[in-house]
Enzyme design. Structure first.
Site, PDB file in Angstrom:
ATOM      1  N   GLU A 285      13.752 -41.444   8.492  1.00  0.00           N
ATOM      2  CA  GLU A 285      14.984 -40.983   9.124  1.00  0.00           C
ATOM      3  C   GLU A 285      16.016 -41.002   8.011  1.00  0.00           C
ATOM      4  O   GLU A 285      16.266 -42.052   7.435  1.00  0.00           O
ATOM      5  CB  GLU A 285      15.303 -41.948  10.273  1.00  0.00           C
ATOM      6  CG  GLU A 285      16.316 -41.412  11.255  1.00  0.00           C
ATOM      7  CD  GLU A 285      17.609 -42.167  11.103  1.00  0.00           C
ATOM      8  OE1 GLU A 285      17.738 -43.247  11.658  1.00  0.00           O
ATOM      9  OE2 GLU A 285      18.501 -41.652  10.392  1.00  0.00           O
TER      10      GLU A 285
ATOM     11  N   GLU B 214      25.549 -34.922   3.501  1.00  0.00           N
ATOM     12  CA  GLU B 214      26.039 -36.114   4.187  1.00  0.00           C
ATOM     13  C   GLU B 214      26.847 -36.980   3.224  1.00  0.00           C
ATOM     14  O   GLU B 214      26.413 -37.247   2.110  1.00  0.00           O
ATOM     15  CB  GLU B 214      24.856 -36.937   4.725  1.00  0.00           C
ATOM     16  CG  GLU B 214      25.293 -38.158   5.524  1.00  0.00           C
ATOM     17  CD  GLU B 214      24.123 -39.046   5.963  1.00  0.00           C
ATOM     18  OE1 GLU B 214      24.220 -39.624   7.036  1.00  0.00           O
ATOM     19  OE2 GLU B 214      23.129 -39.149   5.209  1.00  0.00           O
TER      20      GLU B 214
ATOM     21  N   CYS C  55      23.932 -43.513  11.264  1.00  0.00           N
ATOM     22  CA  CYS C  55      23.195 -42.260  11.081  1.00  0.00           C
ATOM     23  C   CYS C  55      23.787 -41.163  11.962  1.00  0.00           C
ATOM     24  O   CYS C  55      23.649 -39.987  11.667  1.00  0.00           O
ATOM     25  CB  CYS C  55      21.731 -42.441  11.468  1.00  0.00           C
ATOM     26  SG  CYS C  55      21.019 -43.968  10.883  1.00  0.00           S
TER      27      CYS C  55
ATOM     28  N   ARG D 215      18.068 -39.705   1.795  1.00  0.00           N
ATOM     29  CA  ARG D 215      17.167 -38.564   1.682  1.00  0.00           C
ATOM     30  C   ARG D 215      16.265 -38.696   0.460  1.00  0.00           C
ATOM     31  O   ARG D 215      15.069 -38.423   0.535  1.00  0.00           O
ATOM     32  CB  ARG D 215      18.023 -37.297   1.601  1.00  0.00           C
ATOM     33  CG  ARG D 215      17.237 -36.022   1.644  1.00  0.00           C
ATOM     34  CD  ARG D 215      18.169 -34.895   2.022  1.00  0.00           C
ATOM     35  NE  ARG D 215      17.564 -33.591   1.883  1.00  0.00           N
ATOM     36  CZ  ARG D 215      18.175 -32.456   2.234  1.00  0.00           C
ATOM     37  NH1 ARG D 215      19.387 -32.488   2.736  1.00  0.00           N
ATOM     38  NH2 ARG D 215      17.564 -31.301   2.086  1.00  0.00           N
TER      39      ARG D 215
ATOM     40  N   LYS E  47       8.735 -54.082   3.761  1.00  0.00           N
ATOM     41  CA  LYS E  47       9.419 -54.182   2.472  1.00  0.00           C
ATOM     42  C   LYS E  47      10.892 -54.373   2.823  1.00  0.00           C
ATOM     43  O   LYS E  47      11.546 -53.473   3.359  1.00  0.00           O
ATOM     44  CB  LYS E  47       9.182 -52.907   1.670  1.00  0.00           C
ATOM     45  CG  LYS E  47      10.180 -52.632   0.545  1.00  0.00           C
ATOM     46  CD  LYS E  47      10.057 -53.564  -0.629  1.00  0.00           C
ATOM     47  CE  LYS E  47      10.938 -53.100  -1.782  1.00  0.00           C
ATOM     48  NZ  LYS E  47      12.384 -53.054  -1.432  1.00  0.00           N
TER      49      LYS E  47
ATOM     50  N   GLY F  40      16.803 -44.524   5.738  1.00  0.00           N
ATOM     51  CA  GLY F  40      17.604 -44.658   4.524  1.00  0.00           C
ATOM     52  C   GLY F  40      17.999 -43.308   3.979  1.00  0.00           C
ATOM     53  O   GLY F  40      18.188 -42.349   4.725  1.00  0.00           O
TER      54      GLY F  40
END
Lengths: 525, 525
Positions: B265, B393, B302, B243, B184, B241
């Protein structure tokens, strides 16, 4: 030793404060002393706090210390002597030789994990040394090992009161990985659990480990279990039991703020495919082997062969006829608990009422409470393919034979199956190509494939897989029997540019553990 | 090649029938041609049916064939030439050298997995030969290898339009494992996705593989993604991507009749601990290194260092002063998408409003749309420990410095953190014992620990771990970068008493793949 009815929170024996459980001797339906008051939230809290407090020091133990601890556990279980055997027989209804064998298996399993810990392969050490001159950018020194996940909750199984209970495979593999363990004892065998729990606690003490390495809780309902799985200090769960029980734990684990892995081994009907040449050449022997495997231990094995798939015709008719005769002569056997007996009766009831499950044989009448009569049913592939109810597990000595028109229908029946622990092929040389064509489908469906054997009997070794796609287990990437079970309780950590003094032993430049590392892409000799 | 706006279902280019996505050049806020109509349920259905149809044959390919396919993918991506680079720059706002480097990394990653596939270590072959004379029971011949899980759904990441998108790490590792892949595409870079998708499809064709090995879908909302994850033929999911996005996929995967693993992740603030002696000796150089790492790629990594932890005092004051000066002189940088820019602004807004986050420096003003100004904040450990909002974050070039009274407070701050991808230690010889005391805590919190480096920059190698406890990822047992990522898409199968002719090549008695097997408990030399 006298049984006390107490739980163990580390080295402390504690009497629970919720509803008591009491073992029932399934052979007599009579309760056994003592009562085991259940724990509650405060005991879960105490055990988890202690396990968390134990984690860092237990995880830091040397491989030798941890291996000696596992060996000591085995010694302490053997030292329980006949009291353990008698209690386990009384609580399970299983014959004494079976319990003696299971004790041997349990202790061998602990000692196998001790050897596995010492060998250190499970650390999966990978080293990519620094490349300071690399263009366009230098490479850092990168080293990976496996570390323990954290405290683990283990739920004992009813059908292996020793080998998959308090000091069984889940506990052994979690302790081997460096995880403290809190066991929620199965309510069918609290006395056996207490005895083994005390043996483990003694091994903890003799090994001079933190007391939080092991705790043992009782509980009559699901409260203690759900509280355990929901506690943020618990980092993984091992379970063997029913599909509904396993799914309840999975749901609780996913509902946490931090979801955690649940290794639930739940249900399997273990299809057996009889290929034409083999069926033609030795149908009687196959029927004999089948009924022996089916009725062993009253059929109370996760790997019990509950489904036979074969091409219809005279050879299959003969197989059915011989198997039916053997089933009719098979004695009724005491099941593990009144609850398991009732569930078996209910499952048999559903099959008897099913329009397309034709009963062909029933075993000898029961002569005592909670006895399982063997049952054999037949159906046609079209009917099997039309109703998933025909592949529901009936835990006990019951099996269904599916008559297929041709190889393609056999393939369809296997494709239609849910995930399984095992799949078995009986074949002769002339069947090899038909079997080869079926293998990709079987590999997608089961964790262990057997040729010309029977699935009951699960070896504890490096190559064993006791696992499989859902609903055989909740996680097909793993096994709950064999040394690879240790991997369930590990996670990788990478150490970048660490000075040697701060590296764990497994990763030090001098390789003091003498591991065969994956060094710069090459396995060390 | 001209962009067509079409999806790929196997070798077929298909125009979607739901709302279109259109890339925005974040440097200009202007839309890019063409429009990409999204797919719907029928396209998910077709792609999944094709992937399922491809599975058995793709899984049965030889290691050499599969490795050549991965190499061909890299060749085909390189053959896209400058069109790919220009489109990726336009869609991401990332500088051309960064995209050139990322293409190199992407192709190197594919070739690394090709080497990994050929070497065959990932098959984890274990052989326990038969012991027919063993007492009390003989042992069967038992052989274990890893097989592929099944078709995998991959969700491209916005921040690595090449290396963690259509042909990125998730796709490479799933294909290496033998799993067909349905991607996707991330809606931020559909043109880049189309170009790379066509390159992969050409590699499938040139390698004469089943067309269902690879498909590429677009979709503006969550419908296509949730339908993919919910399809019973999909057996695992890779995602990088946010949370909320990752948790939505986890929820969909758990709601299935057969739950499946999701490797998401998600978020990490990557704590950096500055130990006293290092801070004293080279505070200025540390501040320079920190701000360089923080501002690289507008902080859109990240592993961006978003949290600095150190003992308060003159040395930390000097570090803060130098870092603040560098931050103030750091130019604003274009972020990946208007949405990411808005989320960054919102996160900064929350910190500016927070009573206990003291702003100490802001970068140079923005001169174009969607530009990220660097932000630096300071707080006290007591305040950090009182509010989890301070560890949320903020994706971009923002960091918070936590001033601690002593080593124990540093430990408390780390203990209070959620799971992380990385944790970094800056230390000198005099700091070693303080660092050693902190290691057990850090190992529980992060997947990669660094000494005297910066966490941005993730090597693709055997020892890398790009993973960590929740919420850094949804599964701490794995890594999404490096060759160990292949293990996410595998499950073990055991073959018991198989005739040699029916054994897969990895398990045959003659060991034709020349693997270093675990044979009877010993690793072969």
């Amino acid at each position: 030793m006298t049984l006390t009815g107490k739980m163990l929170i580390g080295q402390h024996a504690i009497t629970g404060n919720s509803a008591a459980i009491r073992a029932i001797n399934p052979a007599t339906d009579l309760p056994l002393e003592p009562a085991y008051p259940g724990g509650s939230g405060e005991h879960v809290e105490q055990a988890c706090a202690l396990a968390r407090a134990a984690f860092d020091s237990y995880h830091a133990t040397s491989l030798a210390t941890r291996a000696r601890f596992l060996d000591t556990m085995a010694d302490e279980i053997e030292a329980l002597g006949d009291e353990l055997i008698e209690r386990a027989v009384a609580e399970s209804g299983l014959p004494r030789p079976r319990i003696l064998g299971e004790r041997g298996r349990t202790c061998q399993q602990l000692r196998t994990f001790a050897r596995t810990v010492r060998a250190g392969e499970w650390l999966d050490v990978r080293v990519d040394p620094a490349l300071p001159e690399r263009q366009p950018l230098p490479r850092s020194d990168l080293r990976q090992r496996q570390v323990a996940l954290g405290p683990v909750a283990v739920f004992g199984a009813s059908n292996f009161p020793l080998a998959f209970s308090v000091a069984g495979g889940d506990t052994a593999s979690a302790l081997a990985a460096g995880c403290p363990v809190i066991v929620k004892a199965h309510s069918a065998h609290p006395g056996t659990s207490e005895l083994v729990g005390r043996a483990v606690a003694r091994a903890v003490e003799k090994s001079e480990l933190h007391p939080g390495v092991f705790s043992l809780l009782f509980g009559s309902g699901r409260e203690v279990g759900i509280a355990l799985v929901s506690d943020p200090r618990i980092k993984a769960v091992g379970f063997t039991g029913s599909r509904s029980g396993g799914m309840a734990l999975c749901k609780a684990a996913q509902a946490r703020r931090e979801p955690i892995p649940v290794y639930a081994e739940m249900s399997s009907i273990n299809p057996v495919v009889l290929f034409p040449a083999a069926l033609q050449a030795r149908g009687e022997a196959l029927a004999q082997g089948f009924v022996t495997s089916l009725t062993q231990g009253a059929g109370q094995f996760c790997t019990n062969p509950g489904l036979v798939i074969a091409r219809q015709g005279p050879a299959l008719e003969r197989f059915i006829s011989v198997a039916a005769d053997l089933v009719q002569r098979s004695p009724a056997q005491t099941m593990l608990t009144p609850g398991i007996f009732q569930a078996y009766e209910s499952g048999i009831g559903s099959l008897l009422e099913h329009a397309h499950a034709q009963p062909v044989a029933v075993g000898l009448k029961r002569e005592a409470p909670n006895q399982c009569q063997t049952h054999l049913f037949v159906t046609r592939a079209e009917d099997f393919l039309a109703d998933t109810a025909l592949q529901a597990e009936v835990f006990g000595a019951a099996a269904l034979i599916v008559q297929c028109a041709d190889d393609e229908q056999i393939r369809q029946v296997i494709e239609f199956l849910e995930g399984q622990l095992t799949a078995t092929l009986h074949l002769d040389d002339a069947d090899v190509e038909a079997a080869r064509a079926l293998l990709p489908t079987l590999e997608r469906k089961a964790g262990r494939l057997l040729v010309n054997g029977w699935p009951t009997g699960v070896e504890v070794c490096d190559a064993m897989v006791h696992g499989g796609p859902f609903p055989a287990t909740s996680d097909p990437r793993t096994t709950s029997v064999g040394t690879a079970a240790i991997q369930r309780f590990l996670r990788p950590v990478c150490y970048q540019d660490f000075p040697d003094t701060l590296l764990p032993a497994a990763l030090k430049h001098s390789n003091p553990l003498q591991l065969r590392r994956l060094l710069d892409g090459q396995r060390e000799a």
